[in-house]
Motif scaffolding. Structure first.
Motif, PDB file in Angstrom:
ATOM      1  N   PRO A  74       0.831  -1.209   0.000  1.00 29.96           N
ATOM      2  CA  PRO A  74       0.000   0.000   0.000  1.00 29.96           C
ATOM      3  C   PRO A  74       0.867   1.261   0.000  1.00 29.96           C
ATOM      4  N   LYS A  75       0.232   2.393  -0.247  1.00 31.58           N
ATOM      5  CA  LYS A  75       0.945   3.673  -0.214  1.00 31.58           C
ATOM      6  C   LYS A  75       1.578   3.862   1.157  1.00 31.58           C
ATOM      7  N   GLY A  76       2.754   4.483   1.153  1.00 30.43           N
ATOM      8  CA  GLY A  76       3.458   4.739   2.396  1.00 30.43           C
ATOM      9  C   GLY A  76       4.581   3.743   2.661  1.00 30.43           C
ATOM     10  N   PHE A  77       4.625   2.661   1.935  1.00 32.45           N
ATOM     11  CA  PHE A  77       5.699   1.688   2.085  1.00 32.45           C
ATOM     12  C   PHE A  77       6.761   1.949   1.032  1.00 32.45           C
ATOM     13  N   GLN A  78       7.999   1.594   1.342  1.00 32.00           N
ATOM     14  CA  GLN A  78       9.112   1.892   0.442  1.00 32.00           C
ATOM     15  C   GLN A  78       9.291   0.859  -0.660  1.00 32.00           C
ATOM     16  N   THR A  79       9.030  -0.395  -0.371  1.00 30.74           N
ATOM     17  CA  THR A  79       9.262  -1.443  -1.360  1.00 30.74           C
ATOM     18  C   THR A  79       8.038  -1.595  -2.272  1.00 30.74           C
ATOM     19  N   PRO A  80       8.259  -2.005  -3.515  1.00 34.48           N
ATOM     20  CA  PRO A  80       7.137  -2.099  -4.450  1.00 34.48           C
ATOM     21  C   PRO A  80       6.169  -3.249  -4.160  1.00 34.48           C
ATOM     22  N   SER A  81       6.657  -4.325  -3.501  1.00 39.46           N
ATOM     23  CA  SER A  81       5.756  -5.449  -3.262  1.00 39.46           C
ATOM     24  C   SER A  81       5.896  -5.981  -1.840  1.00 39.46           C
ATOM     25  N   ALA A  82       4.790  -6.493  -1.331  1.00 42.58           N
ATOM     26  CA  ALA A  82       4.784  -7.127  -0.018  1.00 42.58           C
ATOM     27  C   ALA A  82       5.022  -8.622  -0.149  1.00 42.58           C
ATOM     28  N   ASP A 100     -16.340 -37.258  -1.258  1.00 41.28           N
ATOM     29  CA  ASP A 100     -16.275 -36.650   0.070  1.00 41.28           C
ATOM     30  C   ASP A 100     -14.885 -36.110   0.388  1.00 41.28           C
ATOM     31  N   VAL A 101     -13.851 -36.755  -0.166  1.00 41.12           N
ATOM     32  CA  VAL A 101     -12.475 -36.357   0.095  1.00 41.12           C
ATOM     33  C   VAL A 101     -11.795 -36.079  -1.239  1.00 41.12           C
ATOM     34  N   VAL A 102     -11.151 -34.917  -1.336  1.00 43.45           N
ATOM     35  CA  VAL A 102     -10.371 -34.585  -2.521  1.00 43.45           C
ATOM     36  C   VAL A 102      -8.919 -34.921  -2.204  1.00 43.45           C
ATOM     37  N   VAL A 103      -8.291 -35.709  -3.061  1.00 43.05           N
ATOM     38  CA  VAL A 103      -6.913 -36.129  -2.843  1.00 43.05           C
ATOM     39  C   VAL A 103      -5.982 -35.195  -3.602  1.00 43.05           C
ATOM     40  N   ILE A 104      -5.093 -34.531  -2.859  1.00 48.58           N
ATOM     41  CA  ILE A 104      -4.083 -33.661  -3.450  1.00 48.58           C
ATOM     42  C   ILE A 104      -2.818 -34.491  -3.611  1.00 48.58           C
ATOM     43  N   LYS A 105      -2.399 -34.678  -4.847  1.00 55.52           N
ATOM     44  CA  LYS A 105      -1.216 -35.492  -5.113  1.00 55.52           C
ATOM     45  C   LYS A 105       0.070 -34.695  -4.895  1.00 55.52           C
ATOM     46  N   GLU A 106       0.022 -33.389  -5.181  1.00 55.59           N
ATOM     47  CA  GLU A 106       1.256 -32.601  -5.095  1.00 55.59           C
ATOM     48  C   GLU A 106       0.926 -31.113  -4.970  1.00 55.59           C
ATOM     49  N   ILE A 107       1.709 -30.428  -4.142  1.00 59.77           N
ATOM     50  CA  ILE A 107       1.685 -28.962  -4.063  1.00 59.77           C
ATOM     51  C   ILE A 107       3.142 -28.503  -4.117  1.00 59.77           C
ATOM     52  N   VAL A 108       3.447 -27.620  -5.045  1.00 58.19           N
ATOM     53  CA  VAL A 108       4.803 -27.081  -5.166  1.00 58.19           C
ATOM     54  C   VAL A 108       4.720 -25.562  -5.022  1.00 58.19           C
ATOM     55  N   ILE A 109       5.490 -25.028  -4.083  1.00 55.53           N
ATOM     56  CA  ILE A 109       5.595 -23.578  -3.899  1.00 55.53           C
ATOM     57  C   ILE A 109       7.043 -23.211  -4.182  1.00 55.53           C
ATOM     58  N   ASP A 110       7.264 -22.442  -5.219  1.00 54.78           N
ATOM     59  CA  ASP A 110       8.607 -22.127  -5.692  1.00 54.78           C
ATOM     60  C   ASP A 110       8.883 -20.628  -5.575  1.00 54.78           C
ATOM     61  N   ARG A 111       9.951 -20.294  -4.918  1.00 53.83           N
ATOM     62  CA  ARG A 111      10.467 -18.929  -4.765  1.00 53.83           C
ATOM     63  C   ARG A 111       9.494 -17.942  -4.121  1.00 53.83           C
ATOM     64  N   PRO A 112       8.925 -18.276  -2.945  1.00 49.08           N
ATOM     65  CA  PRO A 112       8.118 -17.258  -2.267  1.00 49.08           C
ATOM     66  C   PRO A 112       9.029 -16.185  -1.677  1.00 49.08           C
ATOM     67  N   GLN A 113       8.586 -14.955  -1.724  1.00 47.72           N
ATOM     68  CA  GLN A 113       9.371 -13.847  -1.177  1.00 47.72           C
ATOM     69  C   GLN A 113       8.422 -12.898  -0.450  1.00 47.72           C
ATOM     70  N   VAL A 114       8.620 -12.756   0.851  1.00 47.74           N
ATOM     71  CA  VAL A 114       7.811 -11.847   1.644  1.00 47.74           C
ATOM     72  C   VAL A 114       8.716 -10.706   2.100  1.00 47.74           C
ATOM     73  N   THR A 115       8.262  -9.484   1.867  1.00 48.07           N
ATOM     74  CA  THR A 115       9.015  -8.299   2.267  1.00 48.07           C
ATOM     75  C   THR A 115       8.284  -7.623   3.411  1.00 48.07           C
ATOM     76  N   TYR A 116       9.044  -7.286   4.446  1.00 50.45           N
ATOM     77  CA  TYR A 116       8.439  -6.542   5.549  1.00 50.45           C
ATOM     78  C   TYR A 116       9.291  -5.319   5.849  1.00 50.45           C
ATOM     79  N   GLU A 117       8.653  -4.303   6.393  1.00 49.76           N
ATOM     80  CA  GLU A 117       9.352  -3.064   6.705  1.00 49.76           C
ATOM     81  C   GLU A 117       9.171  -2.757   8.182  1.00 49.76           C
ATOM     82  N   LEU A 118      10.263  -2.336   8.809  1.00 51.90           N
ATOM     83  CA  LEU A 118      10.239  -1.915  10.195  1.00 51.90           C
ATOM     84  C   LEU A 118      10.636  -0.454  10.279  1.00 51.90           C
ATOM     85  N   ALA A 119       9.814   0.336  10.884  1.00 54.48           N
ATOM     86  CA  ALA A 119      10.102   1.755  11.089  1.00 54.48           C
ATOM     87  C   ALA A 119      10.627   2.431   9.827  1.00 54.48           C
ATOM     88  N   GLY A 120       9.991   2.120   8.700  1.00 57.05           N
ATOM     89  CA  GLY A 120      10.351   2.783   7.456  1.00 57.05           C
ATOM     90  C   GLY A 120      11.543   2.199   6.747  1.00 57.05           C
TER      91      GLY A 120
END
Length: 123
Positions: A74-82, A100-120
């Motif tokens: 959101p506006k006010g943060f320095q980095t372009p993405s959270a 009744d049950v859905v079987v998930i054979k595979e879940i792949v999560i590749d290159r997650p990136q979380v950005t956080y800001e402290l005091a600007g």
């Protein structure tokens, strides 16, 4: 009587054709429909820009992939993405869908990136 039967058959035939055309359109446009929905609903939910590079869904194989998901800050943060995600994919057992049950054979999560800001400051 024959005339009414012919008209009724024509209406039923037209409805079937319309249903087939709409179904083919939705199935052939499924990837772009999902991409647009993720960007629109995600952006409204987070009140930030949400972009997605690519969607690949195969109903036949029961697999789906999202590539290049970016959730802006959101506006006010320095980095372009959270949050950014290189790729996430899911594979389901298509024989179990609708049960009744859905079987998930595979879940792949590749290159997650979380950005956080402290005091600007970005970290």
């Amino acid at each position: 009587m024959k005339k009414g039967l012919v008209i009724g058959g024509g209406v039923v035939g037209a409805v079937i054709v319309i249903v087939v055309v709409v179904s083919v359109f939705v199935l052939s446009s499924l990837d772009s429909l999902v991409k647009d929905a993720v960007e629109l609903v995600g952006g409204e939910a987070t009140q930030t820009p949400v972009t997605l590079d690519k969607v690949e869904i195969s109903l036949k194989s029961g697999s789906g992939t999202l590539v290049g998901l970016k959730v802006g800050n959101p506006k006010g943060f320095q980095t372009p993405s959270a949050f950014e995600l290189g790729r996430i994919s899911v594979a389901l057992d298509t024989g179990k869908i609708g049960g009744d049950v859905v079987v998930i054979k595979e879940i792949v999560i590749d290159r997650p990136q979380v950005t956080y800001e402290l005091a600007g400051t970005a970290s």
